[in-house]
Design a protein around this motif. Structure first.
Motif, PDB file in Angstrom:
ATOM      1  N   GLU A  20      50.636  37.760  39.187  1.00  0.00           N
ATOM      2  CA  GLU A  20      49.527  37.889  37.927  1.00  0.00           C
ATOM      3  C   GLU A  20      49.172  39.170  37.827  1.00  0.00           C
ATOM      4  O   GLU A  20      49.747  40.307  38.132  1.00  0.00           O
ATOM      5  CB  GLU A  20      48.435  37.376  39.754  1.00  0.00           C
ATOM      6  N   GLU A  21      48.334  39.266  36.804  1.00  0.00           N
ATOM      7  CA  GLU A  21      47.460  39.675  36.202  1.00  0.00           C
ATOM      8  C   GLU A  21      46.580  39.872  37.004  1.00  0.00           C
ATOM      9  O   GLU A  21      45.751  39.286  36.696  1.00  0.00           O
ATOM     10  CB  GLU A  21      47.553  39.698  34.725  1.00  0.00           C
ATOM     11  N   ILE A  22      45.767  41.153  36.672  1.00  0.00           N
ATOM     12  CA  ILE A  22      45.027  41.727  38.092  1.00  0.00           C
ATOM     13  C   ILE A  22      44.271  42.690  37.565  1.00  0.00           C
ATOM     14  O   ILE A  22      44.687  43.637  36.999  1.00  0.00           O
ATOM     15  CB  ILE A  22      44.789  41.279  39.722  1.00  0.00           C
ATOM     16  N   PRO A  23      42.642  43.464  37.842  1.00  0.00           N
ATOM     17  CA  PRO A  23      42.308  43.647  37.428  1.00  0.00           C
ATOM     18  C   PRO A  23      42.798  45.308  38.069  1.00  0.00           C
ATOM     19  O   PRO A  23      42.907  45.797  38.950  1.00  0.00           O
ATOM     20  CB  PRO A  23      41.024  43.719  37.819  1.00  0.00           C
ATOM     21  N   VAL A  24      42.824  45.759  37.231  1.00  0.00           N
ATOM     22  CA  VAL A  24      43.308  47.885  37.571  1.00  0.00           C
ATOM     23  C   VAL A  24      42.500  48.444  38.831  1.00  0.00           C
ATOM     24  O   VAL A  24      40.985  48.135  38.215  1.00  0.00           O
ATOM     25  CB  VAL A  24      43.401  48.991  36.878  1.00  0.00           C
ATOM     26  N   PRO A  25      42.555  48.376  39.895  1.00  0.00           N
ATOM     27  CA  PRO A  25      41.549  48.665  41.574  1.00  0.00           C
ATOM     28  C   PRO A  25      40.962  50.169  40.888  1.00  0.00           C
ATOM     29  O   PRO A  25      41.512  51.215  40.425  1.00  0.00           O
ATOM     30  CB  PRO A  25      42.142  48.791  42.195  1.00  0.00           C
ATOM     31  N   TYR A 121      45.055  44.554  53.858  1.00  0.00           N
ATOM     32  CA  TYR A 121      44.445  44.866  52.795  1.00  0.00           C
ATOM     33  C   TYR A 121      45.465  44.935  51.385  1.00  0.00           C
ATOM     34  O   TYR A 121      47.082  45.390  51.294  1.00  0.00           O
ATOM     35  CB  TYR A 121      44.101  46.397  52.616  1.00  0.00           C
ATOM     36  N   ASP A 122      45.306  44.736  50.323  1.00  0.00           N
ATOM     37  CA  ASP A 122      45.694  44.784  49.214  1.00  0.00           C
ATOM     38  C   ASP A 122      47.796  46.373  49.353  1.00  0.00           C
ATOM     39  O   ASP A 122      46.691  47.519  49.286  1.00  0.00           O
ATOM     40  CB  ASP A 122      45.277  44.942  47.401  1.00  0.00           C
ATOM     41  N   GLY A 123      48.399  45.905  49.250  1.00  0.00           N
ATOM     42  CA  GLY A 123      49.733  46.772  48.847  1.00  0.00           C
ATOM     43  C   GLY A 123      50.435  47.478  47.306  1.00  0.00           C
ATOM     44  O   GLY A 123      49.590  47.238  46.096  1.00  0.00           O
ATOM     45  N   GLY A 124      51.337  47.653  47.193  1.00  0.00           N
ATOM     46  CA  GLY A 124      52.359  48.801  46.432  1.00  0.00           C
ATOM     47  C   GLY A 124      52.925  47.482  45.799  1.00  0.00           C
ATOM     48  O   GLY A 124      53.127  48.170  44.249  1.00  0.00           O
ATOM     49  N   TRP A 125      53.348  46.328  45.283  1.00  0.00           N
ATOM     50  CA  TRP A 125      53.905  45.698  45.245  1.00  0.00           C
ATOM     51  C   TRP A 125      52.981  45.721  43.380  1.00  0.00           C
ATOM     52  O   TRP A 125      52.564  44.668  42.930  1.00  0.00           O
ATOM     53  CB  TRP A 125      53.895  43.853  45.193  1.00  0.00           C
ATOM     54  N   ALA A 126      52.641  46.074  42.649  1.00  0.00           N
ATOM     55  CA  ALA A 126      51.862  46.343  41.648  1.00  0.00           C
ATOM     56  C   ALA A 126      51.724  47.428  40.899  1.00  0.00           C
ATOM     57  O   ALA A 126      52.600  48.828  41.274  1.00  0.00           O
ATOM     58  CB  ALA A 126      50.107  46.740  42.331  1.00  0.00           C
ATOM     59  N   GLN A 127      51.410  48.065  39.826  1.00  0.00           N
ATOM     60  CA  GLN A 127      51.326  49.013  39.224  1.00  0.00           C
ATOM     61  C   GLN A 127      50.912  50.296  39.947  1.00  0.00           C
ATOM     62  O   GLN A 127      50.453  51.430  39.554  1.00  0.00           O
ATOM     63  CB  GLN A 127      50.909  48.612  37.733  1.00  0.00           C
ATOM     64  N   TYR A 128      49.280  49.798  40.324  1.00  0.00           N
ATOM     65  CA  TYR A 128      48.702  50.469  40.961  1.00  0.00           C
ATOM     66  C   TYR A 128      47.722  50.458  42.657  1.00  0.00           C
ATOM     67  O   TYR A 128      48.023  49.101  42.264  1.00  0.00           O
ATOM     68  CB  TYR A 128      47.167  50.924  39.928  1.00  0.00           C
ATOM     69  N   ALA A 129      48.041  50.906  43.083  1.00  0.00           N
ATOM     70  CA  ALA A 129      47.170  51.104  44.740  1.00  0.00           C
ATOM     71  C   ALA A 129      46.287  51.748  45.030  1.00  0.00           C
ATOM     72  O   ALA A 129      46.218  52.985  44.611  1.00  0.00           O
ATOM     73  CB  ALA A 129      48.733  50.944  45.632  1.00  0.00           C
ATOM     74  N   LEU A 130      45.550  51.896  45.270  1.00  0.00           N
ATOM     75  CA  LEU A 130      44.056  51.920  46.289  1.00  0.00           C
ATOM     76  C   LEU A 130      44.727  52.769  47.927  1.00  0.00           C
ATOM     77  O   LEU A 130      45.334  52.028  48.360  1.00  0.00           O
ATOM     78  CB  LEU A 130      43.437  52.043  46.298  1.00  0.00           C
TER      79      LEU A 130
END
Length: 350
Positions: A20-25, A121-130
């Motif tokens: 999915e496309e989600i906002p960059v945190p 909580y949100d992990g790292g299968w993404a372009q950015y992670a917190l």
């Protein structure tokens, strides 16, 4: 205009996974935003998707998967201590303290309710992670991101099981059941601490061959009717000082218990919702055997492993079975589910 990014998201209510496309945190107080360079694909991710594992502390219906993550510091939130700078190479510990239990309030003992990245909580299968700043670990320039990413679970979990929970000893026999993503590293790490002999047990011929390549002294087929006798003989006739279950299968646990020496320890690393039973509990107690639960690692283990790679005591190059772009995350999950190519670790690269 809000920037967006690609992320691999699991809907825990429907057990459906999608890109999915989600906002960059944006990083909050004490947080750092990481530009992800590599993220491991673990069997735990597969189990989350198929529903056999359920997040315990997730407060939303969806979560970005991925608990094995490396990358570079991208942005700092308020109140991040000095020392972290954009562009710095890091890996992310796989969990966070809850901040609420008595141990977290005192901040003297391990958290009693650790939140797992990519699960709670949100992990790292993404372009950015917190990540909270205290979960970051710097990595040396010569450690590839793909290898660094797998340290926080695929390597640190067996390491903690061996040195902390299992208390492996030099020149004492150890057995490893299940030579997959964690078990293969367990063989390598047992050799590093001097356990001997190291006996690997797996039904797949390719996995047994890999165990020998990673440093096992013997590799056995668990379907052999005399497997306990084979293990005992390989261990010098007394049985195993330490057995490690990375398969998470009830039959494996019963078999491993039967291979323990007096006062031997079985450490349960593989996760399963199935019941744990001891068939001959009188003999188990008479021989002083132990069964120990294990989950993940604690903060000191990851820096130890980074230092071992820095000093060339630990080589993780053989552990990377392939890389795929983040957009092909579903393909990676399918390959791991079907054990295509019998991978140690597949890596997603955003």
């Amino acid at each position: 205009m809000t920037r967006t990014m690609l992320a691999g998201r699991l809907d825990v209510t429907t057990k459906t996974f999608a890109l999915e496309e989600i906002p960059v945190p944006e990083p909050g107080p004490g947080q750092v935003r990481i530009r992800v360079r590599a993220a491991g694909v673990c069997l735990s991710d597969v189990h989350l998707i198929d529903g056999s594992l359920t997040p315990q502390f997730l407060t939303t219906d969806k979560v970005t998967l991925g608990h094995e993550v490396s990358g570079v510091v991208d942005a700092l939130g308020p109140d991040v201590p000095a020392g972290w700078t954009p562009g710095q190479r890091v890996l992310l510990n796989a969990g966070e303290r809850c901040g609420q239990c008595p141990n977290c309030v005192r901040f003297t003992e391990p958290c009693l309710q650790v939140r797992t990245r990519g699960v709670d909580y949100d992990g790292g299968w993404a372009q950015y992670a917190l990540a909270t700043h205290h979960t970051l670990v710097p990595i040396p320039d010569d450690l590839p991101f793909e290898q660094a990413a797998i340290i926080p679970d695929a390597v640190s979990t067996p390491w903690a099981a061996i040195v902390s929970t299992g208390k492996a000893q030099p020149a004492r026999p150890a057995g490893v059941w299940g030579i997959g993503g964690l078990g293969a590293h367990a063989v390598q790490l047992l050799r590093l601490v001097g356990a001997a002999p190291i006996i690997a047990v797996d039904p797949l011929p390719a996995a047994r061959e890999r165990a020998l390549a990673f440093g096992a002294d013997t590799a056995l087929d668990p379907t052999a009717p005399d497997l306990p006798h084979q293990v005992t003989a390989a261990a010098g006739g007394r049985g195993l000082d330490l057995a490690l279950d990375f398969a998470g299968v009830p039959a494996v646990r019963e078999q491993a218990v039967s291979c323990l020496a007096p006062a031997g320890r079985l450490v349960l690393v593989g996760l399963t919702p199935a019941a744990l039973t001891i068939t001959d509990s009188i003999r188990f107690s008479y021989l002083g055997r132990q069964i120990l639960g294990h989950y993940g690692s604690t903060p000191e283990h990851v820096p130890q492993l980074v230092d071992l790679t820095r000093h060339h005591r630990l080589d993780l190059a053989r552990s990377i079975s392939g890389t795929l772009p983040l957009a092909d995350a579903a393909t990676a999950v399918d390959r791991l589910t079907r054990k295509e190519g019998d991978p140690v670790r597949l890596i997603l690269t955003p």
